[in-house]
Enzyme design. Structure first.
Site, PDB file in Angstrom:
ATOM      1  N   LYS A  71       0.827  -1.215   0.000  1.00 29.21           N
ATOM      2  CA  LYS A  71       0.000   0.000   0.000  1.00 29.21           C
ATOM      3  C   LYS A  71       0.860   1.264   0.000  1.00 29.21           C
ATOM      4  O   LYS A  71       0.583   2.207  -0.736  1.00 29.21           O
ATOM      5  CB  LYS A  71      -0.927   0.023   1.219  1.00 29.21           C
ATOM      6  CG  LYS A  71      -2.112  -0.894   1.159  1.00 29.21           C
ATOM      7  CD  LYS A  71      -3.090  -0.616   2.266  1.00 29.21           C
ATOM      8  CE  LYS A  71      -2.464  -0.596   3.635  1.00 29.21           C
ATOM      9  NZ  LYS A  71      -1.917  -1.894   4.063  1.00 29.21           N
ATOM     10  N   THR A  73       3.952   1.612  -0.968  1.00 25.68           N
ATOM     11  CA  THR A  73       4.662   1.721  -2.249  1.00 25.68           C
ATOM     12  C   THR A  73       3.740   2.269  -3.331  1.00 25.68           C
ATOM     13  O   THR A  73       4.122   3.154  -4.104  1.00 25.68           O
ATOM     14  CB  THR A  73       5.210   0.341  -2.663  1.00 25.68           C
ATOM     15  OG1 THR A  73       6.067  -0.160  -1.628  1.00 25.68           O
ATOM     16  CG2 THR A  73       6.002   0.426  -3.957  1.00 25.68           C
ATOM     17  N   ARG A  94       1.456   7.218   7.395  1.00 26.09           N
ATOM     18  CA  ARG A  94       1.709   6.958   8.814  1.00 26.09           C
ATOM     19  C   ARG A  94       3.212   6.865   9.076  1.00 26.09           C
ATOM     20  O   ARG A  94       3.993   6.544   8.185  1.00 26.09           O
ATOM     21  CB  ARG A  94       1.045   5.647   9.233  1.00 26.09           C
ATOM     22  CG  ARG A  94      -0.472   5.678   9.198  1.00 26.09           C
ATOM     23  CD  ARG A  94      -1.051   4.300   9.471  1.00 26.09           C
ATOM     24  NE  ARG A  94      -0.688   3.356   8.444  1.00 26.09           N
ATOM     25  CZ  ARG A  94      -0.740   2.036   8.574  1.00 26.09           C
ATOM     26  NH1 ARG A  94      -1.127   1.501   9.708  1.00 26.09           N
ATOM     27  NH2 ARG A  94      -0.407   1.239   7.578  1.00 26.09           N
ATOM     28  N   LYS A 105       8.132  -7.380   9.507  1.00 28.40           N
ATOM     29  CA  LYS A 105       7.679  -6.627   8.343  1.00 28.40           C
ATOM     30  C   LYS A 105       8.721  -5.647   7.811  1.00 28.40           C
ATOM     31  O   LYS A 105       8.730  -5.295   6.641  1.00 28.40           O
ATOM     32  CB  LYS A 105       6.392  -5.875   8.698  1.00 28.40           C
ATOM     33  CG  LYS A 105       5.613  -5.409   7.484  1.00 28.40           C
ATOM     34  CD  LYS A 105       4.241  -4.907   7.878  1.00 28.40           C
ATOM     35  CE  LYS A 105       3.437  -4.520   6.643  1.00 28.40           C
ATOM     36  NZ  LYS A 105       2.095  -4.027   6.985  1.00 28.40           N
ATOM     37  N   ALA A 273      -3.836  -0.815  12.520  1.00 28.36           N
ATOM     38  CA  ALA A 273      -5.235  -0.944  12.095  1.00 28.36           C
ATOM     39  C   ALA A 273      -5.928  -2.168  12.689  1.00 28.36           C
ATOM     40  O   ALA A 273      -7.150  -2.237  12.669  1.00 28.36           O
ATOM     41  CB  ALA A 273      -5.315  -1.008  10.579  1.00 28.36           C
ATOM     42  N   PHE A 301      -3.555  -2.296   6.816  1.00 29.88           N
ATOM     43  CA  PHE A 301      -4.060  -3.624   6.466  1.00 29.88           C
ATOM     44  C   PHE A 301      -5.110  -3.541   5.359  1.00 29.88           C
ATOM     45  O   PHE A 301      -5.020  -2.687   4.478  1.00 29.88           O
ATOM     46  CB  PHE A 301      -4.555  -4.366   7.703  1.00 29.88           C
ATOM     47  CG  PHE A 301      -3.445  -4.731   8.663  1.00 29.88           C
ATOM     48  CD1 PHE A 301      -2.359  -5.488   8.244  1.00 29.88           C
ATOM     49  CD2 PHE A 301      -3.471  -4.308   9.978  1.00 29.88           C
ATOM     50  CE1 PHE A 301      -1.324  -5.813   9.114  1.00 29.88           C
ATOM     51  CE2 PHE A 301      -2.434  -4.630  10.858  1.00 29.88           C
ATOM     52  CZ  PHE A 301      -1.367  -5.383  10.421  1.00 29.88           C
ATOM     53  N   PHE A 381       4.737  -7.906  -9.158  1.00 30.44           N
ATOM     54  CA  PHE A 381       5.970  -8.502  -8.655  1.00 30.44           C
ATOM     55  C   PHE A 381       6.639  -9.258  -9.803  1.00 30.44           C
ATOM     56  O   PHE A 381       5.959  -9.719 -10.731  1.00 30.44           O
ATOM     57  CB  PHE A 381       5.685  -9.457  -7.490  1.00 30.44           C
ATOM     58  CG  PHE A 381       5.359  -8.759  -6.184  1.00 30.44           C
ATOM     59  CD1 PHE A 381       6.275  -8.717  -5.152  1.00 30.44           C
ATOM     60  CD2 PHE A 381       4.124  -8.135  -6.002  1.00 30.44           C
ATOM     61  CE1 PHE A 381       5.981  -8.071  -3.956  1.00 30.44           C
ATOM     62  CE2 PHE A 381       3.821  -7.485  -4.813  1.00 30.44           C
ATOM     63  CZ  PHE A 381       4.752  -7.452  -3.789  1.00 30.44           C
ATOM     64  N   TRP A 409       7.197  -0.022  -8.094  1.00 30.58           N
ATOM     65  CA  TRP A 409       8.405  -0.486  -7.406  1.00 30.58           C
ATOM     66  C   TRP A 409       9.590  -0.414  -8.360  1.00 30.58           C
ATOM     67  O   TRP A 409      10.669   0.060  -7.984  1.00 30.58           O
ATOM     68  CB  TRP A 409       8.216  -1.923  -6.905  1.00 30.58           C
ATOM     69  CG  TRP A 409       9.334  -2.378  -5.985  1.00 30.58           C
ATOM     70  CD1 TRP A 409       9.340  -2.319  -4.621  1.00 30.58           C
ATOM     71  CD2 TRP A 409      10.590  -2.952  -6.376  1.00 30.58           C
ATOM     72  NE1 TRP A 409      10.527  -2.807  -4.135  1.00 30.58           N
ATOM     73  CE2 TRP A 409      11.321  -3.201  -5.188  1.00 30.58           C
ATOM     74  CE3 TRP A 409      11.179  -3.262  -7.600  1.00 30.58           C
ATOM     75  CZ2 TRP A 409      12.597  -3.760  -5.188  1.00 30.58           C
ATOM     76  CZ3 TRP A 409      12.466  -3.803  -7.606  1.00 30.58           C
ATOM     77  CH2 TRP A 409      13.159  -4.061  -6.419  1.00 30.58           C
TER      78      TRP A 409
END
Length: 556
Positions: A71, A73, A94, A105, A273, A301, A381, A409
């Site tokens: 999210k 990214t 955030r 993470k 969240a 999330f 990806f 990305w």
């Protein structure tokens, strides 16, 4: 392939005054924290009150894998793409928590060529906001026990103190502790526990406050426990709201930084969240709206957690009117929801993808039920096959939902141009009938049932005796008209982390309700949600290195 931190360290970073100038801020509008960070003064909103707000775009996601679906990214990449199209855009994000940074993470500044910099600073101590929040919270805890030690004039029931201590680190050994041991000089022994700083009510309050005085008033309303007659006790009873607010006078100011492509980003606040409301601060979002054509923000999330709380809590509290929602989807997450083994997600599997796509369907339905235009961003990806990507695109097109392949990305803003064009088109040409899911005037039970049935797809709610007892107390003292902040697993749309895809035929069990009177919501605890996470067997901390020149590696 270069790592995220290598890409970030090779970027051409501009002085923060140059970033501020891009959004028409003078040097009186901010305080510099070094060359590349600044604190924004709150009077920016007053000075720009005559300006029309920009458009508000929320970035959310499908139910994620443990590593997340990108999210941040996508949010950064979309912001960069908007600016490439000549649209003044600001991302409002955030702040990372040190717990996940050193846990599983990693950091939270995006990735690849869609990052916020200086990423080392932001992911570590940044401008000290989380430290200030932790100290402010723990001052309340210290004053509670000090009051008990010196006579307990408030008649505090030590078995009903709801206020925990906090620390911004994953440390499972602090979940349940005994304090005050070693004799009367060290206080009154009692059971206590720690939660991670981002789960603190002080964090939630900071993120929903609109001024210093609003912050102070909210802090004074915090219910920290109950007396022996069952009456709620507030921070104002301890007479320390002024001291707590003083500790937060700089932390309440949003932070200005930049992306790899030198577009402005405002980062501020960071409640989780799955335990809190999962959104950056109201002040940061409102500043982004006043200073740009398109303010792009995210919620933690999946859409069943962060997005629902963004819309039902943050937008309601701040009078925000979002213009569109972007749902981030990935091939790997959808295959996981289709029953594929997590260790085999890099392999092509159209059968699993076909089964798992229903998870995306549910999140699309939920966001449309709020009356908002929806765009799907497929976060690409390198392991995704052309057939898998085509399947998702075709599926969304059959639902008449705009969908874009997002390669931010690898390509930064250029990889988000298609997505940006679709979002702009939806905002300009689609009807927006934003509405809340429930009315705050509804009963506590009705509000929770509405979330469970309409958002999660559950059959109903089971309230434990403990939950029913708390509902009675909340009703008695007039706290029943607050919004609901659901605390549940992020691994499933349901309250059972093992139910993947689009679960059905389940009921959600509410085992506890916690009052966040200062923040202005009721936390409904569904399942066993840890507000103090633990570290994995091999934490990210083992991968981080710093050389004699002070250059950090391994941070991601």
């Amino acid at each position: 392939m270069k790592t995220d931190i290598q890409i970030a360290q090779e970027a051409k970073i501009l002085h923060i005054r140059d970033i501020a100038a891009k959004i028409n801020l003078s040097e009186e509008d901010y305080d510099q924290y070094g060359r590349y960070k600044a604190k924004l003064n709150l009077d920016i909103l007053k000075k720009n009150s005559h300006k029309k707000d920009g458009k508000l775009i929320l970035v959310t996601a499908i139910t994620p894998t443990p590593a997340g679906e990108g999210k941040s990214t996508v949010t950064v990449g979309l912001t960069q793409a908007m600016n490439k199209l000549g649209k003044k855009s600001i991302a409002a994000l955030r702040e990372p928590s040190l717990g996940p940074v050193f846990g599983m993470k990693g950091g939270a500044t995006g990735g690849g060529h869609s990052q916020v910099i200086p990423m080392e600073d932001i992911n570590l101590h940044f401008t000290g906001d989380l430290h200030a929040i932790g100290v402010a919270h723990n001052l309340i805890s210290a004053c509670i026990d000090n009051h008990i030690k010196h006579g307990n004039q408030l008649d505090i029931d030590v078995t009903k103190i709801a206020f925990k201590r906090v620390m911004d680190m994953n440390d499972r050994s602090l979940r349940n502790i005994v304090i005050g041991m070693g004799g009367i000089a060290n206080g009154i022994p009692r059971e206590n526990s720690f939660q991670i700083t981002v789960a603190s009510e002080i964090m939630a309050i900071l993120c929903l406050s609109e001024s210093i005085m609003d912050l102070k008033n909210r802090i004074s309303e915090i219910v920290f426990g109950y007396d022996r007659a069952g009456k709620p006790l507030k921070v104002s009873d301890l007479k320390i709201e002024g001291a707590i607010t003083a500790l937060l006078k700089e932390a309440i100011k949003p932070n200005l930084v930049q992306t790899l492509e030198n577009t402005p980003v405002i980062i501020h606040g960071g409640p989780f969240a799955n335990i809190a409301h999962g959104c950056n601060s109201l002040l940061a979002t409102k500043m982004a709206l006043k200073l740009s054509d398109y303010a792009i923000t995210e919620a933690g999330f999946a859409a069943d957690l962060g997005a629902e709380k963004f819309l039902d809590i943050k937008c309601r509290k701040g009078g925000l009117n979002p213009n569109a929602v972007v749902i981030v989807a990935t091939v790997k997450a959808l295959k996981l929801h289709g029953g594929m083994n997590s260790k085999e997600l890099k392999e092509e599997n159209l059968e699993a993808l076909t089964k798992g796509i229903e998870n995306l369907d549910k999140h699309i339905e939920n966001m449309k039920n709020f009356g908002l235009p929806v765009v799907v961003a497929i976060n690409k990806f390198v392991t995704d096959s052309a057939a898998e990507l085509d399947f998702i695109k075709t599926h969304c097109e059959t639902l008449d939902v705009p969908v874009a392949l997002c390669d931010v990305w690898a390509d930064g803003g250029d990889g988000g141009i298609e997505l940006a064009k679709l979002v702009i088109d939806e905002i300009e040409n689609k009807e927006n009938n934003f509405k809340y899911l429930y009315k705050v005037e509804d009963s506590i039970e009705e509000k929770i049932e509405k979330i469970v049935k309409d958002i999660y797809g559950g059959d109903g709610v089971i309230f434990t005796p403990n939950a029913k007892k708390m509902i009675k107390t909340l009703n008695e003292y007039g706290y029943d008209k607050l919004p609901i902040c659901m605390s549940k697993t992020q691994k499933s749309i349901s309250d059972n982390p093992k139910l993947m895809g689009r679960p059905s035929g389940f009921a959600v069990t509410i085992n506890e309700l916690r009052l966040s009177a200062g923040a202005g919501f009721i936390v409904a605890m569904a399942g066993s949600i840890l507000d103090m996470p633990g570290l994995p067997k091999i934490p990210s901390a083992e991968l981080i290195y710093i050389d004699e020149a002070g250059i950090i590696s391994g941070l991601f």
